[in-house]
Design a protein around this motif. Structure first.
Motif, short mmCIF file in Angstrom:
data_model
loop_
_atom_site.label_atom_id
_atom_site.label_comp_id
_atom_site.label_asym_id
_atom_site.label_seq_id
_atom_site.Cartn_x
_atom_site.Cartn_y
_atom_site.Cartn_z
N UNK A 1 -16.59 14.80 -57.66
CA UNK A 1 -15.56 14.02 -58.33
C UNK A 1 -15.58 14.20 -59.85
N UNK A 2 -16.69 14.70 -60.38
CA UNK A 2 -16.74 15.00 -61.81
C UNK A 2 -16.16 16.39 -62.08
N UNK A 3 -16.39 17.30 -61.16
CA UNK A 3 -15.88 18.66 -61.32
C UNK A 3 -14.39 18.76 -60.97
N UNK A 4 -13.95 18.01 -59.96
CA UNK A 4 -12.56 17.99 -59.54
C UNK A 4 -12.06 16.55 -59.65
N UNK A 5 -11.67 16.09 -60.82
CA UNK A 5 -11.28 14.69 -60.98
C UNK A 5 -9.98 14.38 -60.25
N UNK A 6 -9.83 13.14 -59.89
CA UNK A 6 -8.63 12.68 -59.21
C UNK A 6 -8.86 11.31 -58.64
N UNK A 7 -7.96 10.88 -57.78
CA UNK A 7 -8.09 9.55 -57.20
C UNK A 7 -9.27 9.52 -56.23
N UNK A 8 -9.85 8.35 -56.08
CA UNK A 8 -10.90 8.14 -55.10
C UNK A 8 -10.27 7.36 -53.96
N UNK A 9 -10.13 8.00 -52.83
CA UNK A 9 -9.46 7.40 -51.68
C UNK A 9 -10.33 6.34 -51.04
N UNK A 10 -9.71 5.43 -50.31
CA UNK A 10 -10.49 4.38 -49.65
C UNK A 10 -11.11 4.85 -48.34
N UNK A 11 -10.76 6.04 -47.90
CA UNK A 11 -11.32 6.60 -46.67
C UNK A 11 -11.61 8.08 -46.88
N UNK A 12 -12.56 8.56 -46.14
CA UNK A 12 -12.86 9.99 -46.20
C UNK A 12 -12.41 10.69 -44.92
N UNK A 13 -11.62 10.02 -44.10
CA UNK A 13 -11.20 10.58 -42.81
C UNK A 13 -10.45 11.90 -42.98
N UNK A 14 -9.48 11.93 -43.87
CA UNK A 14 -8.72 13.16 -44.09
C UNK A 14 -9.60 14.27 -44.62
N UNK A 15 -10.44 13.93 -45.61
CA UNK A 15 -11.36 14.92 -46.18
C UNK A 15 -12.34 15.41 -45.13
N UNK A 16 -12.78 14.51 -44.27
CA UNK A 16 -13.73 14.89 -43.22
C UNK A 16 -13.11 15.89 -42.24
N UNK A 17 -11.87 15.63 -41.83
CA UNK A 17 -11.20 16.55 -40.89
C UNK A 17 -11.01 17.92 -41.53
N UNK A 18 -10.50 17.94 -42.77
CA UNK A 18 -10.27 19.22 -43.44
C UNK A 18 -11.57 19.97 -43.72
N UNK A 19 -12.59 19.24 -44.14
CA UNK A 19 -13.86 19.91 -44.43
C UNK A 19 -14.54 20.39 -43.15
N UNK A 20 -14.30 19.71 -42.04
CA UNK A 20 -14.84 20.18 -40.76
C UNK A 20 -14.21 21.52 -40.37
N UNK A 21 -12.91 21.64 -40.60
CA UNK A 21 -12.23 22.91 -40.34
C UNK A 21 -12.78 24.00 -41.27
N UNK A 22 -12.98 23.65 -42.55
CA UNK A 22 -13.53 24.62 -43.51
C UNK A 22 -14.95 25.03 -43.12
N UNK A 23 -15.72 24.08 -42.63
CA UNK A 23 -17.09 24.40 -42.20
C UNK A 23 -17.07 25.37 -41.03
#
Length: 190
Positions: free
Chosen positions: A18-40
């Motif tokens: 969040x320091x390297x890529x600033x932006x909003x801090x979402x209240x959930x990580x569900x979307x990020x988790x799904x996308x990062x799972x695909x990336x993994x």
């Protein structure tokens, strides 16, 4: 998203991006988790000798945003197809075969939708899911529409509650959904 992709645990001492890529801090990580799972999965499939994805955080960020862009585009393609099928079935338009292309052309020519389609914002995830909700509604599946809208409201954006209320009320008035069915969907999904 790249934090979830690169780090396996969630502790306070890990260096999050969040320091390297600033932006909003979402209240959930569900979307990020799904996308990062695909990336993994992609990083496991691609041999490290060809490209070591985890050691390139900007490439991971690009991949995750590209995944979101593709998912957003597919949602709009699905809605366009649903619109075309709805108007062809109900014979409300003389040439329903053009609706698919017209919808996608109008959507692509707008500024905000193409611009935000790859942004890792709660609004983007909410738009993706509400687009699927409308596709389900035009396909004659009001129960799935309600599931998408309740899930989106509960997880990503509480202001989707206004859309859930208006669409839900319309489905109840048109008798596409019964009150008991709506309550059960709300309890189970929310």
């Amino acid at each position: 998203s790249s934090d979830v992709c690169n780090e396996h645990t969630a502790t306070a001492d890990l260096p999050y991006d969040h320091l390297q890529f600033p932006g909003v801090v979402a209240r959930t990580f569900t979307g990020a988790f799904v996308l990062s799972s695909i990336a993994r999965i992609i990083s496991v499939i691609v041999p490290k000798s060809i490209f070591d994805l985890p050691s390139h955080p900007m490439a991971v960020q690009f991949l995750i945003r590209f995944e979101l862009l593709i998912l957003s585009w597919l949602a709009h393609v699905r809605l366009a197809s649903s619109l075309e099928g709805y108007f062809a079935k109900n014979k409300q338009v003389k040439t329903p075969q053009f609706i698919f292309g017209y919808y996608l052309l109008i959507t692509a020519s707008q500024f905000h939708i193409p611009f935000y389609s790859s942004r890792l914002l709660p609004n983007t995830f909410a738009l993706l899911l509400t687009t699927h909700a409308y596709a389900e509604w035009f396909n004659g599946r009001p129960d799935r529409t309600a599931i998408y809208l309740v899930f989106t409201t509960a997880i990503f954006r509480c202001d989707v509650l206004l859309l859930l209320f208006t669409v839900g009320l319309t489905m109840l008035i048109r008798r596409e959904l019964r009150i008991v069915q709506a309550v059960i969907i709300g309890i189970v999904t929310g």
